[in-house]
Design a protein around this motif. Sequence first.
Motif, PDB file in Angstrom:
ATOM      1  N   GLU A  64      -9.278   1.106  16.505  1.00  0.00           N
ATOM      2  CA  GLU A  64      -9.446   2.131  15.470  1.00  0.00           C
ATOM      3  C   GLU A  64      -8.235   3.062  15.441  1.00  0.00           C
ATOM      4  O   GLU A  64      -7.738   3.429  14.364  1.00  0.00           O
ATOM      5  CB  GLU A  64     -10.714   2.949  15.741  1.00  0.00           C
ATOM      6  CG  GLU A  64     -12.025   2.181  15.634  1.00  0.00           C
ATOM      7  CD  GLU A  64     -12.536   2.021  14.213  1.00  0.00           C
ATOM      8  OE1 GLU A  64     -11.774   2.331  13.272  1.00  0.00           O
ATOM      9  OE2 GLU A  64     -13.687   1.564  14.052  1.00  0.00           O
ATOM     10  N   GLU A  65      -7.766   3.436  16.619  1.00  0.00           N
ATOM     11  CA  GLU A  65      -6.661   4.386  16.706  1.00  0.00           C
ATOM     12  C   GLU A  65      -5.356   3.816  16.170  1.00  0.00           C
ATOM     13  O   GLU A  65      -4.497   4.563  15.697  1.00  0.00           O
ATOM     14  CB  GLU A  65      -6.484   4.824  18.158  1.00  0.00           C
ATOM     15  CG  GLU A  65      -7.653   5.641  18.696  1.00  0.00           C
ATOM     16  CD  GLU A  65      -7.623   5.772  20.205  1.00  0.00           C
ATOM     17  OE1 GLU A  65      -6.695   5.203  20.831  1.00  0.00           O
ATOM     18  OE2 GLU A  65      -8.525   6.419  20.769  1.00  0.00           O
ATOM     19  N   THR A  66      -5.184   2.510  16.228  1.00  0.00           N
ATOM     20  CA  THR A  66      -3.918   1.888  15.823  1.00  0.00           C
ATOM     21  C   THR A  66      -4.013   1.174  14.477  1.00  0.00           C
ATOM     22  O   THR A  66      -3.011   0.636  13.995  1.00  0.00           O
ATOM     23  CB  THR A  66      -3.466   0.871  16.887  1.00  0.00           C
ATOM     24  OG1 THR A  66      -4.512  -0.103  17.098  1.00  0.00           O
ATOM     25  CG2 THR A  66      -3.164   1.567  18.211  1.00  0.00           C
ATOM     26  N   TYR A  67      -5.190   1.189  13.873  1.00  0.00           N
ATOM     27  CA  TYR A  67      -5.403   0.396  12.652  1.00  0.00           C
ATOM     28  C   TYR A  67      -4.575   0.905  11.479  1.00  0.00           C
ATOM     29  O   TYR A  67      -3.971   0.115  10.747  1.00  0.00           O
ATOM     30  CB  TYR A  67      -6.884   0.398  12.297  1.00  0.00           C
ATOM     31  CG  TYR A  67      -7.234  -0.445  11.091  1.00  0.00           C
ATOM     32  CD1 TYR A  67      -6.818  -1.773  10.980  1.00  0.00           C
ATOM     33  CD2 TYR A  67      -8.005   0.090  10.052  1.00  0.00           C
ATOM     34  CE1 TYR A  67      -7.156  -2.549   9.883  1.00  0.00           C
ATOM     35  CE2 TYR A  67      -8.357  -0.681   8.956  1.00  0.00           C
ATOM     36  CZ  TYR A  67      -7.931  -1.988   8.870  1.00  0.00           C
ATOM     37  OH  TYR A  67      -8.259  -2.752   7.776  1.00  0.00           O
ATOM     38  N   ASP A  68      -4.501   2.219  11.279  1.00  0.00           N
ATOM     39  CA  ASP A  68      -3.747   2.743  10.134  1.00  0.00           C
ATOM     40  C   ASP A  68      -2.286   2.317  10.185  1.00  0.00           C
ATOM     41  O   ASP A  68      -1.701   1.920   9.168  1.00  0.00           O
ATOM     42  CB  ASP A  68      -3.847   4.274  10.091  1.00  0.00           C
ATOM     43  CG  ASP A  68      -5.210   4.744   9.610  1.00  0.00           C
ATOM     44  OD1 ASP A  68      -5.975   3.918   9.071  1.00  0.00           O
ATOM     45  OD2 ASP A  68      -5.518   5.941   9.785  1.00  0.00           O
ATOM     46  N   ASP A  69      -1.666   2.389  11.358  1.00  0.00           N
ATOM     47  CA  ASP A  69      -0.269   1.970  11.480  1.00  0.00           C
ATOM     48  C   ASP A  69      -0.131   0.473  11.237  1.00  0.00           C
ATOM     49  O   ASP A  69       0.843   0.017  10.626  1.00  0.00           O
ATOM     50  CB  ASP A  69       0.269   2.320  12.875  1.00  0.00           C
ATOM     51  CG  ASP A  69       0.476   3.819  13.059  1.00  0.00           C
ATOM     52  OD1 ASP A  69       0.535   4.542  12.045  1.00  0.00           O
ATOM     53  OD2 ASP A  69       0.554   4.260  14.222  1.00  0.00           O
ATOM     54  N   ALA A  70      -1.115  -0.298  11.693  1.00  0.00           N
ATOM     55  CA  ALA A  70      -1.069  -1.746  11.475  1.00  0.00           C
ATOM     56  C   ALA A  70      -1.183  -2.081   9.998  1.00  0.00           C
ATOM     57  O   ALA A  70      -0.491  -2.980   9.502  1.00  0.00           O
ATOM     58  CB  ALA A  70      -2.193  -2.421  12.263  1.00  0.00           C
ATOM     59  N   VAL A  71      -2.035  -1.342   9.274  1.00  0.00           N
ATOM     60  CA  VAL A  71      -2.176  -1.584   7.832  1.00  0.00           C
ATOM     61  C   VAL A  71      -0.907  -1.169   7.090  1.00  0.00           C
ATOM     62  O   VAL A  71      -0.502  -1.820   6.120  1.00  0.00           O
ATOM     63  CB  VAL A  71      -3.407  -0.827   7.293  1.00  0.00           C
ATOM     64  CG1 VAL A  71      -3.433  -0.848   5.765  1.00  0.00           C
ATOM     65  CG2 VAL A  71      -4.690  -1.454   7.835  1.00  0.00           C
ATOM     66  N   ALA A  72      -0.277  -0.105   7.546  1.00  0.00           N
ATOM     67  CA  ALA A  72       0.973   0.309   6.913  1.00  0.00           C
ATOM     68  C   ALA A  72       2.030  -0.785   7.027  1.00  0.00           C
ATOM     69  O   ALA A  72       2.836  -0.992   6.109  1.00  0.00           O
ATOM     70  CB  ALA A  72       1.482   1.600   7.555  1.00  0.00           C
ATOM     71  N   ALA A  73       2.029  -1.486   8.152  1.00  0.00           N
ATOM     72  CA  ALA A  73       2.991  -2.572   8.345  1.00  0.00           C
ATOM     73  C   ALA A  73       2.539  -3.865   7.666  1.00  0.00           C
ATOM     74  O   ALA A  73       3.371  -4.694   7.292  1.00  0.00           O
ATOM     75  CB  ALA A  73       3.191  -2.816   9.842  1.00  0.00           C
ATOM     76  N   GLN A  74       1.232  -4.035   7.512  1.00  0.00           N
ATOM     77  CA  GLN A  74       0.675  -5.260   6.921  1.00  0.00           C
ATOM     78  C   GLN A  74      -0.476  -4.886   5.997  1.00  0.00           C
ATOM     79  O   GLN A  74      -1.638  -4.910   6.395  1.00  0.00           O
ATOM     80  CB  GLN A  74       0.190  -6.218   8.018  1.00  0.00           C
ATOM     81  CG  GLN A  74      -0.241  -7.572   7.503  1.00  0.00           C
ATOM     82  CD  GLN A  74      -0.704  -8.485   8.622  1.00  0.00           C
ATOM     83  OE1 GLN A  74      -0.411  -8.240   9.796  1.00  0.00           O
ATOM     84  NE2 GLN A  74      -1.429  -9.539   8.271  1.00  0.00           N
ATOM     85  N   PRO A  75      -0.170  -4.502   4.758  1.00  0.00           N
ATOM     86  CA  PRO A  75      -1.224  -4.083   3.829  1.00  0.00           C
ATOM     87  C   PRO A  75      -2.316  -5.149   3.677  1.00  0.00           C
ATOM     88  O   PRO A  75      -2.055  -6.335   3.770  1.00  0.00           O
ATOM     89  CB  PRO A  75      -0.469  -3.882   2.511  1.00  0.00           C
ATOM     90  CG  PRO A  75       0.934  -3.575   2.932  1.00  0.00           C
ATOM     91  CD  PRO A  75       1.173  -4.401   4.164  1.00  0.00           C
TER      92      PRO A  75
END
Length: 284
Positions: free
Chosen positions: A254-265
């Motif tokens: 959960e804590e890293t999901y936003d950054d992961a989505v930013a890199a991989q929409p």
Amino acid sequence: MAETVAIITPCYRAERWIGAAVRSVLAQSWPDWEHWIVADDGADYEAMLAAEGLRDPRLRFVSSGAIGGGASRARNVALDALTASYAAILDADDRFKPDKLAQAVAALGHHGIVSVALDEYDETGRQLRLVGQGPDRELSPAVYKWTSLSMDSMILWDRRRTDARYDLELTNMTDLELLLQLYRSARASWHLGTPLHDYLKLSVSMSNGPGVTEKMIRSKREMLRRLETGFYPMADARGPEGMAAFLRISLRAEETYDDAVAAQPALLFEDHLEPMLRAHPPPA
């Protein structure tokens, strides 16, 4: 004598989806079921479905007695009223594959809890992914979430062997919390690796949409706290440790999901979580 499966569907503004959910129940190859449709919005779902030509004496229509009282409260209303030995959950925007009940009833002959693999779709009908596919097998509570890593409302249980009610204090992850209670009496569950449940991932729901991440994190932290303080004693003593390990990994995801989505929409949370689970197998 064939066992009856009581299917519970809470409905809040479910007009768009409930017809497809009921049709999937009517199409079941296992005929001994009753479908409890619990209105949580004051709507007349019996009339609504009849207008679509959906009538069957096995359909049960009840009210939660509230407007927006929540899915957990609505499900408990049905659980308190029904007398069938087997219970199953079907969200109003999900569907059963035609053989789900038949295969699950066979498995409930030897296990108190049955889970099934998921076929995930978005609201346009596009298939997103499968979750939990593979061989049929027994899963202890310590390893269960490494297979069923997504939602848990696809379970069925034998109420004579284990039973529970939904926790009204949690806003999210209530299906997993119910499962933690069921594992108090059931040492293991049986997993059907064939996708037998269609899970519709809506853009706005209890699991998705604005503000949901914060609610999910709060619920996961509360369940983790309970596990760490012995709130969920389980028939398999290793179960709480394994479930706690999953929640810790899920919270990191959960804590890293936003950054992961930013890199991989358009990255699905399950696709973000799954490699983290593979990197950290359940406790031996």
